[in-house]
Scaffold this active site. Structure first.
Site, short mmCIF file in Angstrom:
data_model
loop_
_atom_site.label_atom_id
_atom_site.label_comp_id
_atom_site.label_asym_id
_atom_site.label_seq_id
_atom_site.Cartn_x
_atom_site.Cartn_y
_atom_site.Cartn_z
N HIS A 76 0.82 -1.22 0.00
CA HIS A 76 0.00 0.00 0.00
C HIS A 76 0.85 1.26 0.00
O HIS A 76 1.94 1.30 0.56
CB HIS A 76 -1.00 0.01 1.15
CG HIS A 76 -0.43 0.01 2.53
ND1 HIS A 76 -0.10 1.17 3.20
CD2 HIS A 76 -0.16 -1.00 3.39
CE1 HIS A 76 0.35 0.87 4.40
NE2 HIS A 76 0.33 -0.44 4.55
N ASP A 78 -0.15 4.43 1.05
CA ASP A 78 -0.37 5.44 2.08
C ASP A 78 0.41 5.12 3.35
O ASP A 78 0.85 3.99 3.57
CB ASP A 78 -1.85 5.57 2.41
CG ASP A 78 -2.44 4.29 3.02
OD1 ASP A 78 -2.12 3.21 2.51
OD2 ASP A 78 -3.21 4.39 3.99
N ASP A 139 6.18 1.22 6.47
CA ASP A 139 4.83 0.68 6.36
C ASP A 139 4.02 1.61 5.45
O ASP A 139 3.46 2.58 5.92
CB ASP A 139 4.20 0.59 7.76
CG ASP A 139 2.81 0.04 7.77
OD1 ASP A 139 2.40 -0.52 6.74
OD2 ASP A 139 2.12 0.16 8.80
N GLU A 173 -4.90 2.01 2.74
CA GLU A 173 -4.95 0.81 3.58
C GLU A 173 -5.02 1.17 5.05
O GLU A 173 -5.69 0.50 5.84
CB GLU A 173 -3.73 -0.07 3.29
CG GLU A 173 -3.76 -1.45 3.94
CD GLU A 173 -3.13 -1.51 5.33
OE1 GLU A 173 -3.23 -2.57 5.96
OE2 GLU A 173 -2.55 -0.50 5.76
N HIS A 378 4.04 3.22 12.48
CA HIS A 378 3.09 4.27 12.89
C HIS A 378 3.69 5.17 13.96
O HIS A 378 2.95 5.87 14.66
CB HIS A 378 1.78 3.68 13.41
CG HIS A 378 1.04 2.85 12.42
ND1 HIS A 378 -0.29 2.50 12.59
CD2 HIS A 378 1.40 2.29 11.25
CE1 HIS A 378 -0.68 1.76 11.57
NE2 HIS A 378 0.34 1.62 10.74
#
Length: 403
Positions: A76, A78, A139, A173, A378
């Protein structure tokens, strides 16, 4: 371009997703990045490169031999809204010495080994870190870099025989919308893998069953001096409902296969309070039981304070992909064997979360999850060991060869 430089280029794009825009892709940075990737894939020589109106990219590496399955690799574009993804300034720590890493000397932001002891596993390796003000974006831009670099290698080495390979890059995502407009039929694979896991060796084909739950409580506001037997304080009822749930069945008290109720938002006045929960469990029966428990608590509130005081909205989000992967376990055995071939010890574990692969598996595309190599996703303390990045790309090549 080597894989590290490719990754560093990718993270220069701000692609934070945003669930409040009601757009697909949800942010313009994802569109810009998708356009860049489309051109890169075309330049590398991939075929059937398409960027659709929803920001999804699909491309093909044609087969160079007969009788092989069609395999897909998905990542993904994003990054998570949990930390800033704007103006990412990565730095490579060469030959990491096992000590705390000062990410930002001016603001005294330090990646401490006491808080993040996993980093000690990478002593002696080159590690990409942040400046302590943003996430890194491994990520899942690490996953994209790994897939693109693997395709580049396979194009340059036609002696490696393989079937048709399809790649797919999705938007949004991180806000749970990555599979919303993914055309499984058009992708046309026998099975696929998301390159979206964490540390090197991770292999995941079990995930939570997931639901979102919104409870709205209606109160009655009266001047507090005259509220006797008239006022109904919706905030107090909301608190009462929250504490009726099992105290230890929350994210901070559960691990591995243990499920939970998670209160992610609570806003209110005397007149109205809204509680937002997510419900998670690997076991489908326990998952259904958890949803029934929420409905039971709402009925209990209504019995005490009057029908209509509390309303509930329950929405299933995704299910455990294991039930779709179990009949085709050869796709897991293939990854395990390929990992061992290149010196990686497989770490099969359940995902304590979700993945695009879960939804895609229920749409007819079995889609387990493989490590992308990063840690602390994150977070401002996210980092990516370069050998893990390189090994993930090598693994893709090995899977393709062995399929």
């Amino acid at each position: 371009m080597n894989i590290t430089d490719r990754f560093l280029k990718y993270v220069s794009f701000c692609t934070t997703s945003d669930e409040e825009t009601n757009l697909t892709p949800s942010t313009p940075g994802q569109v810009e990045f998708a356009q860049f990737l489309k051109k890169e894939l075309e330049t590398l020589g991939l075929q059937e490169v398409e960027l659709d109106e929803n920001g999804y990219i699909m491309a093909t590496l044609p087969a160079n031999t007969e009788g092989k399955p069609v395999i897909g690799f998905i990542a993904h574009m994003d990054t998570a809204p949990d930390a800033s993804g704007k103006n990412i300034q990565p730095r490579i720590v060469k030959n990491y010495d096992g000590q705390d890493i000062i990410l930002n000397e001016k603001e005294n932001i330090v990646l401490e080994t006491a808080k993040y002891p996993e980093i000690l596993r990478y002593k002696g390796q080159d590690i990409i870190v942040t400046n302590g003000k943003t996430l890194l974006g491994a990520d899942d831009k690490a996953g994209i870099a790994e897939i693109v670099s693997a395709c580049e290698y396979l194009i340059a080495h036609p002696e490696i025989k393989h079937g048709k390979i399809r790649i797919g890059f999705t938007p949004d995502e991180e806000i749970g919308q990555g599979a919303d407009h993914f055309n499984v039929e058009k992708f046309g694979c026998d099975w696929a893998y998301t390159m979206d896991g964490g540390a090197i060796g991770e292999l995941e084909f079990e995930n939570f069953n997931a639901a979102a739950c919104k409870i709205k409580i209606h109160g009655i506001n009266v001047h507090p001096g005259y509220g006797y037997h008239k006022m109904i304080n919706s905030m107090r009822i909301g608190y009462q409902l929250a504490v009726m749930l099992p105290r230890w069945e929350t994210p901070e008290h559960t691990q591995e296969y243990e499920g939970f109720y998670h209160l992610i938002g609570m806003n209110g006045t005397v007149e109205e309070t809204v509680l937002n929960y997510i419900i998670r469990d690997h076991d489908r029966a326990r998952f259904e039981s958890r949803k029934r428990e929420m409905e039971h608590l709402v009925r209990k509130v209504n019995r005490e304070y009057g029908e209509g005081t509390a309303e509930i909205e329950l929405r299933d989000q995704y299910y455990n992909m294991r039930e779709k992967v179990a009949p085709v376990m050869h796709i897991i055995d293939l990854v395990k064997a390929s990992m061992k071939e290149i010196g990686i010890e497989p770490k099969v574990q359940p995902i304590r979360g979700g993945t695009d692969g879960a939804r895609l598996s229920f749409e007819g595309l079995p889609c387990p999850n493989i490590f992308a190599g990063g840690e602390n996703f994150h977070s401002r303390f996210e980092y990516l060991p370069i050998p893990s990045l390189e090994k993930a790309s090598e693994l893709i090549i090995t899977i393709v060869k062995n399929a």
